[in-house]
Design a protein around this motif. Structure first.
Motif, short mmCIF file in Angstrom:
data_model
loop_
_atom_site.label_atom_id
_atom_site.label_comp_id
_atom_site.label_asym_id
_atom_site.label_seq_id
_atom_site.Cartn_x
_atom_site.Cartn_y
_atom_site.Cartn_z
N ASP A 132 -5.46 -53.14 134.69
CA ASP A 132 -4.94 -52.17 135.65
C ASP A 132 -6.09 -51.23 136.02
N LEU A 140 1.56 -52.20 134.57
CA LEU A 140 1.33 -53.62 134.29
C LEU A 140 2.64 -54.31 133.92
N SER A 143 5.45 -54.61 136.49
CA SER A 143 5.19 -55.60 137.54
C SER A 143 5.32 -57.04 137.04
N LEU A 144 5.51 -57.24 135.76
CA LEU A 144 5.54 -58.59 135.19
C LEU A 144 6.65 -59.41 135.85
N TYR A 275 -2.96 -62.93 139.49
CA TYR A 275 -2.40 -61.64 139.85
C TYR A 275 -1.15 -61.80 140.71
N TYR A 279 1.96 -60.90 138.37
CA TYR A 279 2.30 -59.50 138.66
C TYR A 279 2.80 -59.27 140.09
#
Length: 336
Positions: A132, A140, A143-144, A275, A279
């Motif tokens: 991050d 972090l 957003s998983l 990413y 995320y």
């Protein structure tokens, strides 16, 4: 058609029905027996849901503050292991091997009652290795992408390749003697072949091992149960009995988790793809395969300043406006 032929045909049909009936009974009995022989953990992936039970498995010490987890991440069960408190609700049989002892103890103790999804992680909110812009674990984890995790069974929480990828351990270039400095990164490399043989008996030692550091990852129940509980006992027994220093045995597992959970020895997904899928950050500007701009700024030290993020690396005060600037500068188009 003659009478003899009619009788024969009638007899043949009756015999055929008896054969088919017997075969059907045989198939039913076989399916019942097969179901009774299957282990109780062979549930289909459809049994795992984004709305099912979820847990953070946290390796901590008594002094650590983990209130941030429940404050910012509701809906998850917090399983906090305190390695230096034998009276804690969750603790370890021996404080050895760093976070690996916690992770393995949780898996062993909960193997038959695992939640759908688990994140194995360290205790601090801000850690230099959190992927991050300001090393914040909250953004972090919020957003998983659980649907992606469920589809994969395992995912590292780190996408950037810096430290670990693409070739952290080069096992064909080992020195004849162990490094004189026990804290050298080469110490893990030197110890890895013998450790691999003990952890994965009968498997071929890879030439190279690469995975993004730093022993934080997410798993599904099904992925854990792809291995029998005896494997996890073997891994923990190795940690309990090894003469290696804690930081070495811990790093051996750090560079083995992905192998344990079915990935190849070199597991370094493209950072841009990682990413996006892990995320939901799909607008990153990535000029390198293993890095997306300053999405993860390389820290000048491995310990964040006291008071971070309110206090910067040079002691400067960082207000919300400054932190927002840092986030925006981490990715083109200000997506953070």
């Amino acid at each position: 058609m003659s009478d003899d032929m009619g009788i024969f045909t009638l007899y043949g049909r009756r015999r055929l029905r008896r054969v088919l009936f017997g075969f059907g009974v045989f198939v039913v009995i076989g399916l019942v027996l097969r179901a009774s022989w299957l282990p109780p953990h062979d549930s289909a992936i459809t049994d795992i849901s984004t709305s099912g039970p979820k847990a953070f498995v946290v390796a901590s010490m008594k002094k650590d503050d983990t209130n941030w987890i429940q404050e910012h991440l509701p809906g998850w069960n917090l399983i906090r292991y305190v390695v230096d408190d034998p009276k804690a609700q969750y603790t370890v049989p021996k404080n050895k091997g760093r976070e690996a002892m916690v992770y393995l103890t949780y898996i062993i103790d909960h193997y038959d009652k695992l939640p759908d999804v688990m994140v194995f992680m360290h205790s601090e909110r801000y850690q230099w290795h959190n992927d991050d812009p300001i090393y914040d674990g909250v953004t972090l984890l919020q957003s998983l992408q659980l649907p992606y995790l469920i589809s994969q069974g395992y995912t590292n929480l780190r996408c950037v390749w810096t430290l670990g990828c693409p070739a952290e351990l080069k096992l064909t270039e080992l020195p004849q003697e162990a490094p004189s400095d026990p804290k050298s990164a080469k110490t893990t490399e030197f110890a890895y072949p013998a450790a691999f043989k003990a952890l994965f008996p009968g498997e071929d030692l890879p030439d190279v091992v690469g995975v993004a550091c730093c022993a934080q990852f997410a798993l599904t129940r099904q992925k854990i149960r792809e291995r029998p509980i005896s494997d996890y006992h073997r891994y923990r027994n190795w940690i309990m009995n090894t003469h290696l220093e804690d930081h070495v045995s811990g790093r051996v597992l750090e560079y083995s988790w992905h192998i344990i959970f079915g990935r190849p020895a070199v597991h370094c997904p493209n950072a841009k793809v990682c990413y996006c899928k892990v995320y939901g950050l799909c607008g990153l500007e990535c000029s390198e395969e293993g890095k997306c701009g300053e999405r993860w700024p390389f820290p000048p030290f491995s310990t964040l300043p006291n008071g971070w993020p309110g206090i910067g690396w040079d002691g400067e005060v960082m207000n919300e406006e400054k932190l927002d600037e840092l986030r925006k500068s981490a990715m083109k188009n200000g997506l953070a």
